[in-house]
Design a protein around this motif. Structure first.
Motif, PDB file in Angstrom:
ATOM      1  N   HIS A  48      22.563 -84.562 -38.937  1.00  0.00           N
ATOM      2  CA  HIS A  48      23.305 -83.543 -38.166  1.00  0.00           C
ATOM      3  C   HIS A  48      23.332 -82.225 -38.929  1.00  0.00           C
ATOM      4  CE1 HIS A  48      24.530 -86.652 -35.393  1.00  0.00           C
ATOM      5  NE2 HIS A  48      25.030 -87.374 -36.380  1.00  0.00           N
ATOM      6  N   ARG A  55      17.282 -84.027 -36.175  1.00  0.00           N
ATOM      7  CA  ARG A  55      18.662 -83.944 -35.674  1.00  0.00           C
ATOM      8  C   ARG A  55      18.925 -84.980 -34.576  1.00  0.00           C
ATOM      9  NH1 ARG A  55      19.258 -78.376 -34.108  1.00  0.00           N
ATOM     10  NH2 ARG A  55      18.974 -78.001 -36.328  1.00  0.00           N
ATOM     11  N   LEU A  59      23.478 -82.517 -32.396  1.00  0.00           N
ATOM     12  CA  LEU A  59      24.715 -82.064 -33.058  1.00  0.00           C
ATOM     13  C   LEU A  59      24.442 -81.576 -34.474  1.00  0.00           C
ATOM     14  CD1 LEU A  59      27.850 -81.860 -33.279  1.00  0.00           C
ATOM     15  CD2 LEU A  59      27.840 -84.257 -33.999  1.00  0.00           C
ATOM     16  N   ARG A  60      24.934 -80.349 -34.757  1.00  0.00           N
ATOM     17  CA  ARG A  60      24.874 -79.800 -36.121  1.00  0.00           C
ATOM     18  C   ARG A  60      26.284 -79.688 -36.656  1.00  0.00           C
ATOM     19  NH1 ARG A  60      21.031 -74.644 -37.374  1.00  0.00           N
ATOM     20  NH2 ARG A  60      21.955 -74.961 -39.433  1.00  0.00           N
ATOM     21  N   ASP A  63      27.129 -76.151 -38.618  1.00  0.00           N
ATOM     22  CA  ASP A  63      27.229 -74.936 -37.810  1.00  0.00           C
ATOM     23  C   ASP A  63      28.428 -75.054 -36.873  1.00  0.00           C
ATOM     24  OD1 ASP A  63      26.880 -72.767 -36.176  1.00  0.00           O
ATOM     25  OD2 ASP A  63      25.128 -73.559 -35.119  1.00  0.00           O
ATOM     26  N   GLN A  65      29.457 -73.395 -34.351  1.00  0.00           N
ATOM     27  CA  GLN A  65      29.166 -73.230 -32.918  1.00  0.00           C
ATOM     28  C   GLN A  65      28.787 -74.563 -32.284  1.00  0.00           C
ATOM     29  OE1 GLN A  65      26.356 -70.011 -32.612  1.00  0.00           O
ATOM     30  NE2 GLN A  65      27.244 -69.313 -30.706  1.00  0.00           N
ATOM     31  N   SER A  66      27.923 -75.301 -32.972  1.00  0.00           N
ATOM     32  CA  SER A  66      27.481 -76.599 -32.471  1.00  0.00           C
ATOM     33  C   SER A  66      28.601 -77.637 -32.586  1.00  0.00           C
ATOM     34  CB  SER A  66      26.259 -77.058 -33.262  1.00  0.00           C
ATOM     35  OG  SER A  66      25.929 -78.386 -32.943  1.00  0.00           O
ATOM     36  N   LYS A  69      31.337 -77.219 -29.777  1.00  0.00           N
ATOM     37  CA  LYS A  69      30.995 -77.250 -28.342  1.00  0.00           C
ATOM     38  C   LYS A  69      30.958 -78.693 -27.823  1.00  0.00           C
ATOM     39  CE  LYS A  69      25.930 -77.079 -28.390  1.00  0.00           C
ATOM     40  NZ  LYS A  69      24.751 -76.250 -28.224  1.00  0.00           N
ATOM     41  N   GLN A  72      26.486 -83.327 -26.330  1.00  0.00           N
ATOM     42  CA  GLN A  72      25.337 -83.491 -25.439  1.00  0.00           C
ATOM     43  C   GLN A  72      25.450 -84.800 -24.657  1.00  0.00           C
ATOM     44  OE1 GLN A  72      21.607 -82.023 -27.384  1.00  0.00           O
ATOM     45  NE2 GLN A  72      20.798 -83.967 -26.698  1.00  0.00           N
TER      46      GLN A  72
END
Length: 763
Positions: A48, A55, A59-60, A63, A65-66, A69, A72
């Motif tokens: 991640h 990946r 999912l990161r 970061d 932002q990821s 949010k 997925q």
């Protein structure tokens, strides 16, 4: 029985470590950089993190932002919800007992400790605030901290060190005694033991600034440049052969002469590096600036027929790029050679943008097969004439009138295109890229030229967060044994955190504010009370701080391989103090080169040097890459294959065997014994003098008694034929009409002193 003891010891060590970790309180305010990121980097970012190809679930976690949010796989859920661990999938997945959902997956063999889980929970409760990685944020100069014990600090360094000690309830050691302190200082600044004259003067000088006078004296000594050059030769992977199978001779030593000269004249770090990176591109470039660019031609170069030229040319450019990352930026840039970096925010595209700066050199993958003097440097090259040595390059020690050539940098007249190489393969070009730098460090200024000179200006931009920190840390490592950041070649996510972040930042900013003045920084470090402490360690301190991270005692570790040889030669009076010139071939076991050669070239057979060349400093020993000097390798010297910013520190029986059997040590013992026997003094005086020359302090009564008894015993028991053999070791002429039995007996005692651990230890 032994294995049972080992198991018990291991078990007890584990128990104490885990219980310590459990007892350690969670910090009041959890820091992403210092508490959370190391956990994510170790346990989560492989799947991640920055590498898009590896990946999972899109999912990161590095970061925000990821991470904030919607997921997925489940748009109603979020990996992180600030303030709410019970709704954050990250927390739920690391605490679940369901092996199908648990993170990290059991199959990965990774597991979070209870403390790590608690830290993540507390961090989420406190808002899950992300921070840019500490090393990628430009340093700001922190205020010098106030301390309780105001009488101890001698400069700002000590305030930062003492603040940390006081937080842990430790007190610093007192100052080391004058003899040990002088040995430490002399080895650190000159790589040589102090002379008897220096010892006597320093002990007799009772003035308040006696120590500072000695520091200044050692900084002015030309040996300072030789000592300082060693860490730079490791970083620049300097060697005397081209490498690869044929491993032919090269004449790159004039560049080494320049490095010594640059340190001695205190060339400031920004100029020192800029000349080496781009001396050929500077306005009205001089021959000295061109010679400095040999820095980027120290890499291995093939001379084997049948190779694919472009494959090897790409390898040379890769080597320069990787050195720039590790040696000057302190990051593992090479990990982005084949794919995006798995832990640090460097994409493969950014790797090749950096690569583009070094990709325009007018060179080929193979210029010639192994041959005569015309192959000792490869184009682009410069020729150093006798006139150059007399008028411009006066620091180059050219011993004869033969043609002298050195590999240097020089760019093509046209621009060579650079492409991302798929999987790092030389013949698999992808998209074209322009020269640029990783945006996470500092975006490349559009106004700078897109060449190595522009790259150097970017490197020394005061907004660059790494340049100053990295070099300050390397120098700290030189004087204290390990850096403030222990992983001196990795300031990235997988590197260790600084043991004293405020001290590192203060030193980095102060270094820049004083115009990158290296000698000033060196003096600042050795003048500190932290550096001057006694190395004696109490049981209590050893229990609280076994690795001396808090620096509540002086540094104590074995000196570098080169300085072991220097100490032996200097103390015996054999040292040839000539500075610079071609490398030399001292004593070496027979057959090593011959057993690993293609049979071609000047270095296929080891032809040992004779006379004064045998007694040159260790740094002038010829380094053949495929068979590096054996005694130096045993003492952890770099083989100079690649950039190295931190040597290993090993402790092996082979090291003891070298000190006991190396002809250089046995010869030095004989030569010193000869000199002492010529003096009209008592045997005790002779032993005291030998001990002072070698160990750099006066022996205690008990030590003197042991040595005296051993000497008397040897005088009685040594056999004439044994004495004959012993005094024949080494090429230094044996004095006529000497009492060989007395000489061999005293040489044995001196050899014993050379074999003391304290002799080759900075303490």
């Amino acid at each position: 029985m032994l294995s049972a003891c080992a198991a018990l010891t291991f078990q007890s060590c584990n128990t104490s470590t885990s219980s310590q970790a459990a007892e350690e309180k969670l910090p009041e305010q959890v820091s992403y950089n210092f508490d959370i990121r190391p956990i994510l980097s170790d346990k989560c970012l492989a799947c991640h993190g920055p590498d898009a190809n590896k990946r999972e679930a899109g999912l990161r976690l590095d970061d925000p932002q990821s991470a904030f949010k919607a997921l997925q796989e489940n748009p109603k859920a979020h990996a992180l919800i600030a303030g709410k661990p019970e709704l954050s999938q990250v927390y739920l997945r690391i605490t679940t007992e369901d092996t199908a959902l648990k993170m990290p997956p059991p199959a990965s063999n990774l597991k979070l400790s209870q403390r790590e889980v608690d830290l993540i929970e507390k961090w989420i409760k406190q808002g899950a605030k992300y921070e840019k990685h500490w090393a990628f944020v430009a340093p700001k100069k922190p205020a010098v901290p106030e301390v309780d014990r105001e009488d101890w600090p001698k400069n700002e360094i000590d305030h930062f060190v003492l603040e940390k000690q006081e937080q842990k309830g430790l007190e610093p050691n007192g100052e080391a005694d004058k003899e040990r302190l002088l040995k430490r200082l002399s080895l650190d600044l000159n790589g040589l033991p102090p002379t008897l004259k220096m010892m006597d003067e320093f002990i007799a000088d009772k003035s308040a600034n006696a120590y500072e006078k000695m520091v200044d004296q050692l900084l002015k000594n030309p040996s300072y440049g030789e000592k300082m050059a060693i860490h730079w030769l490791d970083l620049a992977r300097y060697a005397d052969s081209h490498g690869y199978q044929d491993d032919g001779y090269r004449t790159q030593w004039p560049w080494r002469d320049w490095v010594i000269h640059a340190f001695n004249k205190n060339m400031h770090y920004n100029d020192f590096v800029t000349w080496q990176l781009a001396g050929d591109l500077m306005p009205n470039s001089t021959k000295e600036q061109l010679l400095a660019t040999g820095f980027n031609r120290n890499h291995k170069i093939t001379e084997e027929g049948g190779v694919i030229p472009e494959e090897y040319r790409i390898m040379y450019v890769t080597d320069r790029n990787d050195l720039f990352g590790k040696g000057l930026l302190g990051v593992t840039l090479e990990c982005a050679h084949c794919h995006d970096h798995k832990y640090d925010p460097f994409s493969q595209k950014e790797y090749y943008q950096m690569f583009a700066f070094f990709n325009n050199v007018e060179e080929v993958g193979i210029e010639s097969v192994i041959g005569g003097p015309e192959t000792y440097a490869k184009k682009p090259l410069m020729e150093i004439s006798n006139e150059d040595v007399e008028k411009i390059l006066t620091f180059v020690n050219k011993p004869d009138t033969n043609r002298l050539i050195v590999s240097v940098m020089g760019d093509l007249d046209t621009l060579r295109k650079t492409y991302i190489l798929k999987r790092g393969v030389y013949d698999a070009p992808g998209d074209e890229v322009q020269p640029g730098t990783p945006s996470s460090i500092l975006p490349f200024d559009k106004n700078l030229p897109k060449n190595r000179l522009g790259l150097s200006k970017w490197l020394f931009d005061k907004r660059n967060p790494l340049t100053s920190r990295v070099y300050v840390n390397i120098l700290w490592q030189e004087f204290f044994g390990k850096g403030i950041v222990k992983t001196s070649g990795d300031f990235g996510m997988q590197g260790e955190l600084p043991s004293n972040p405020k001290l590192l930042d203060w030193l980095a900013v102060d270094f820049m504010e004083h115009n990158w003045d290296v000698k000033r920084l060196v003096k600042q470090m050795v003048m500190s009370a932290t550096y001057r402490q006694s190395a004696v360690v109490t049981k209590e301190k050893l229990a609280v701080d076994p690795d001396n991270v808090l620096l509540a005692r002086g540094p104590r570790y074995r000196i570098h391989a080169e300085f072991i040889k220097d100490l032996v030669l200097a103390s015996s009076g054999l040292l040839n103090k000539t500075i610079g010139g071609p490398s030399v071939k001292p004593y070496q076991p027979a057959g090593l080169w011959e057993g690993a050669t293609s049979g071609r070239g000047l270095l296929s057979v080891y032809n040992q040097d004779h006379g004064a060349s045998l007694y040159r400093r260790g740094m002038y020993t010829l380094i053949k890459r495929t068979v590096p000097p054996p005694t130096m390798s045993i003492f952890d010297a770099s083989n100079r294959d690649l950039c190295e910013v931190k040597r290993l520190k090993t402790n092996t029986p082979l090291q003891a065997l070298v000190m006991m059997n190396d002809p250089a040590v046995l010869e030095a013992s004989r030569v010193l014994a000869t000199k002492l026997l010529q003096e009209k003094t008592e045997s005790k005086e002779k032993l005291i003098k030998a001990f002072r020359l070698i160990v750099c302090r006066t022996p205690s009564e008990k030590e003197l008694e042991v040595l005296s008894k051993y000497y008397e015993q040897q005088l009685k028991t040594i056999k004439p034929q044994t004495a004959e053999k012993m005094v024949a070791i080494g090429e230094y002429p044996l004095m006529k009409n000497v009492d060989k039995k007395a000489l061999a007996a005293l040489a044995r005692v001196i050899s014993t002193i050379y074999n003391l651990e304290e002799t080759i230890t900075k303490s």
